[in-house]
Write a protein that holds these residues in place. Structure first.
Motif, mmCIF file in Angstrom:
data_model
loop_
_atom_site.group_PDB
_atom_site.id
_atom_site.type_symbol
_atom_site.label_atom_id
_atom_site.label_comp_id
_atom_site.label_asym_id
_atom_site.label_seq_id
_atom_site.Cartn_x
_atom_site.Cartn_y
_atom_site.Cartn_z
ATOM 1 N N ARG A 144 0.986 -1.064 0.052
ATOM 2 C CA ARG A 144 0.082 0.128 -0.022
ATOM 3 C C ARG A 144 0.877 1.277 0.030
ATOM 4 N NH1 ARG A 144 -5.032 1.857 1.378
ATOM 5 N NH2 ARG A 144 -5.069 3.981 2.334
ATOM 6 N N LEU A 145 0.376 2.278 -0.798
ATOM 7 C CA LEU A 145 1.067 3.691 -0.783
ATOM 8 C C LEU A 145 0.202 4.807 -0.142
ATOM 9 C CD1 LEU A 145 3.954 4.903 -1.256
ATOM 10 C CD2 LEU A 145 2.904 5.201 -3.768
ATOM 11 N N ASP A 146 0.221 5.363 0.912
ATOM 12 C CA ASP A 146 -0.744 6.528 1.145
ATOM 13 C C ASP A 146 0.196 7.856 0.837
ATOM 14 O OD1 ASP A 146 -2.977 5.585 2.895
ATOM 15 O OD2 ASP A 146 -1.377 4.424 3.293
ATOM 16 N N TRP A 147 -0.664 8.751 0.340
ATOM 17 C CA TRP A 147 0.023 10.056 0.026
ATOM 18 C C TRP A 147 -0.873 11.241 0.501
ATOM 19 C CZ3 TRP A 147 -1.698 13.663 -4.470
ATOM 20 C CH2 TRP A 147 -0.936 14.712 -4.501
ATOM 21 N N VAL A 148 -0.496 12.011 1.555
ATOM 22 C CA VAL A 148 -1.210 13.002 2.335
ATOM 23 C C VAL A 148 -0.743 14.417 1.859
ATOM 24 C CG1 VAL A 148 -1.859 13.726 4.685
ATOM 25 C CG2 VAL A 148 -1.056 11.368 4.219
ATOM 26 N N PRO A 149 -1.413 14.875 0.930
ATOM 27 C CA PRO A 149 -0.942 16.240 0.368
ATOM 28 C C PRO A 149 -1.362 17.440 1.389
ATOM 29 C CG PRO A 149 -2.861 15.593 -0.730
ATOM 30 C CD PRO A 149 -2.424 14.498 -0.047
ATOM 31 N N LEU A 150 -2.290 17.156 1.834
ATOM 32 C CA LEU A 150 -2.720 18.280 2.863
ATOM 33 C C LEU A 150 -3.206 17.545 4.338
ATOM 34 C CD1 LEU A 150 -5.205 20.390 0.556
ATOM 35 C CD2 LEU A 150 -2.813 21.040 1.396
ATOM 36 N N PRO A 151 -3.425 18.289 5.492
ATOM 37 C CA PRO A 151 -3.485 17.696 6.501
ATOM 38 C C PRO A 151 -5.244 16.902 6.708
ATOM 39 C CG PRO A 151 -2.316 19.590 6.987
ATOM 40 C CD PRO A 151 -2.470 19.432 5.490
ATOM 41 N N SER A 152 -5.862 17.683 5.885
ATOM 42 C CA SER A 152 -7.222 17.441 5.675
ATOM 43 C C SER A 152 -7.676 16.396 4.438
ATOM 44 C CB SER A 152 -8.213 18.560 5.546
ATOM 45 O OG SER A 152 -7.716 19.362 4.258
ATOM 46 N N SER A 207 -6.316 12.949 2.018
ATOM 47 C CA SER A 207 -5.219 11.694 1.909
ATOM 48 C C SER A 207 -5.723 11.005 0.736
ATOM 49 C CB SER A 207 -5.013 11.162 3.269
ATOM 50 O OG SER A 207 -6.287 10.499 3.360
ATOM 51 N N PHE A 208 -4.607 10.290 -0.068
ATOM 52 C CA PHE A 208 -5.372 9.370 -0.940
ATOM 53 C C PHE A 208 -4.478 8.154 -0.726
ATOM 54 C CE2 PHE A 208 -5.831 13.578 -2.966
ATOM 55 C CZ PHE A 208 -6.820 13.480 -3.359
ATOM 56 N N GLY A 209 -4.927 7.054 -1.015
ATOM 57 C CA GLY A 209 -4.123 5.490 -1.059
ATOM 58 C C GLY A 209 -4.428 4.808 -2.241
ATOM 59 N N ILE A 210 -3.271 3.983 -2.555
ATOM 60 C CA ILE A 210 -3.570 2.910 -3.454
ATOM 61 C C ILE A 210 -2.940 1.629 -2.985
ATOM 62 C CG2 ILE A 210 -1.557 3.659 -4.701
ATOM 63 C CD1 ILE A 210 -2.660 2.747 -7.236
ATOM 64 N N GLN A 211 -3.715 0.577 -3.085
ATOM 65 C CA GLN A 211 -3.319 -0.754 -2.737
ATOM 66 C C GLN A 211 -3.328 -1.852 -3.632
ATOM 67 O OE1 GLN A 211 -5.377 -1.238 0.885
ATOM 68 N NE2 GLN A 211 -7.224 -0.740 0.219
ATOM 69 N N GLU A 212 -2.610 -3.031 -3.243
ATOM 70 C CA GLU A 212 -2.715 -4.125 -4.423
ATOM 71 C C GLU A 212 -2.392 -5.272 -3.347
ATOM 72 O OE1 GLU A 212 -0.939 -5.009 -8.677
ATOM 73 O OE2 GLU A 212 0.605 -4.688 -7.268
ATOM 74 N N ALA A 213 -3.430 -6.252 -3.458
ATOM 75 C CA ALA A 213 -3.407 -7.629 -2.735
ATOM 76 C C ALA A 213 -3.129 -8.760 -3.641
ATOM 77 C CB ALA A 213 -4.357 -7.739 -1.877
ATOM 78 N N ALA A 214 -2.498 -9.639 -3.570
ATOM 79 C CA ALA A 214 -2.485 -10.986 -4.457
ATOM 80 C C ALA A 214 -2.566 -12.228 -3.324
ATOM 81 C CB ALA A 214 -1.126 -10.919 -4.917
ATOM 82 N N ARG A 215 -3.286 -13.238 -4.006
ATOM 83 C CA ARG A 215 -3.389 -14.670 -3.641
ATOM 84 C C ARG A 215 -2.777 -15.505 -4.486
ATOM 85 N NH1 ARG A 215 -3.669 -18.191 -2.040
ATOM 86 N NH2 ARG A 215 -5.733 -19.329 -2.196
ATOM 87 N N TYR A 216 -1.728 -16.174 -3.833
ATOM 88 C CA TYR A 216 -1.048 -17.404 -4.830
ATOM 89 C C TYR A 216 -0.636 -18.386 -3.766
ATOM 90 C CZ TYR A 216 3.451 -16.080 -2.118
ATOM 91 O OH TYR A 216 4.328 -16.029 -1.496
ATOM 92 N N THR A 217 -0.279 -19.561 -4.827
ATOM 93 C CA THR A 217 0.036 -20.530 -4.017
ATOM 94 C C THR A 217 1.430 -21.191 -4.499
ATOM 95 O OG1 THR A 217 -2.097 -21.442 -4.203
ATOM 96 C CG2 THR A 217 -0.534 -23.197 -3.857
ATOM 97 N N SER A 218 2.210 -21.522 -3.377
ATOM 98 C CA SER A 218 3.646 -21.808 -3.217
ATOM 99 C C SER A 218 4.089 -22.683 -2.090
ATOM 100 C CB SER A 218 4.465 -20.461 -3.455
ATOM 101 O OG SER A 218 5.905 -21.031 -3.516
ATOM 102 N N THR A 219 5.123 -23.501 -2.617
ATOM 103 C CA THR A 219 5.438 -24.201 -1.338
ATOM 104 C C THR A 219 6.309 -23.542 -0.290
ATOM 105 O OG1 THR A 219 7.624 -24.905 -2.550
ATOM 106 C CG2 THR A 219 5.550 -26.351 -2.769
ATOM 107 N N HIS A 220 6.655 -22.220 -0.560
ATOM 108 C CA HIS A 220 7.302 -21.522 0.380
ATOM 109 C C HIS A 220 6.931 -20.006 0.026
ATOM 110 C CE1 HIS A 220 9.682 -21.851 -3.307
ATOM 111 N NE2 HIS A 220 10.141 -20.391 -3.049
ATOM 112 N N TRP A 221 7.339 -19.125 0.891
ATOM 113 C CA TRP A 221 7.078 -17.855 0.688
ATOM 114 C C TRP A 221 8.153 -17.216 -0.350
ATOM 115 C CZ3 TRP A 221 6.419 -14.213 5.791
ATOM 116 C CH2 TRP A 221 5.449 -14.665 6.422
ATOM 117 N N GLU A 222 7.451 -16.592 -1.696
ATOM 118 C CA GLU A 222 8.148 -16.099 -2.639
ATOM 119 C C GLU A 222 8.984 -15.130 -2.109
ATOM 120 O OE1 GLU A 222 8.872 -17.683 -5.433
ATOM 121 O OE2 GLU A 222 7.644 -19.276 -5.531
#
Length: 209
Positions: A33-41, A43-58
């Motif tokens: 996630r990335l948050d940008w706070v241009p003013l005290p009043s 704020s904007f955010g953008i986030q990305e989430a992924a579900r994946y399958t692996s025998t270990h943490w990639e």
């Protein structure tokens, strides 16, 4: 596992998250996630989430700097021709949100979730979700009154895909608790009679299916 940092006096903040959904089956969850706070009043955010399958943490997912669709392509390229190769296809969701303190005591917020948007005429559904809310405080008969109103819509098929990388664990969604194909409207009020006594009331309407 979670780590993060900030720049420019906290106006730009980033965080990275990684966890097991079901370690016995190799089900993993990564998010950044990335948050940008241009003013005290404001704020904007953008986030990305992924579900994946692996025998270990990639490691690419744990580091979490590269966008997840690109990470999938890199892993598939590395695994090409390997006899032990398994499908490393992930399921990625993208969210954008904003929060605005319009006036003292009045805050508006909203979020959109994009889950595998279909830009081709392949017949696959476009999966979207959104949430809008209003937080407020004021005075009534000289006492503090606080309230919240919120609308959440989760379209059909959000969190799920046909190849198994669902944002679901033990039939419960990892995101909004009502799950896909739902609409939720709620309102909360709290009135402070004094520093020791208050009363609150909440109402919620859920449409499912």
């Amino acid at each position: 596992f979670r780590w993060g940092g900030s720049l420019f006096g906290g106006k730009l903040r980033g965080s990275i998250f990684h966890a097991d959904v079901d370690a016995s089956e190799g089900a993993r969850l990564a998010a950044h996630r990335l948050d940008w706070v241009p003013l005290p009043s404001l704020s904007f955010g953008i986030q990305e989430a992924a579900r994946y399958t692996s025998t270990h943490w990639e490691p690419l997912y744990v580091i979490g700097i590269i966008p997840y669709p690109l990470e999938q392509r890199l892993l598939q390229s590395d695994a090409y021709g390997d006899s032990s190769w398994v499908d490393v296809r992930n399921n990625v969701e993208l969210g954008v949100d904003a929060r605005w303190r319009l006036l003292p005591g009045t805050t508006l917020y909203g979020e959109f979730l994009f889950d595998d948007i279909n830009l081709e005429e392949s017949g696959a559904p476009t999966r979207l979700a959104y949430q809008f809310g209003w937080l407020g405080t004021g005075r009534l008969f000289g006492k503090r009154l606080a309230w919240r109103g919120e609308l959440t819509r989760i379209n059909r098929f959000v969190y799920t895909v046909f190849y198994g990388e669902d944002f679901v664990h033990k039939q419960q969604p990892l995101g909004y608790p009502t799950g896909p194909d739902s609409r939720t409207l709620r309102a909360d009020f709290q009135y402070d009679f004094s520093s020791d006594w208050f009363a609150d009331i909440s109402g919620i309407q859920v449409e499912k299916g």
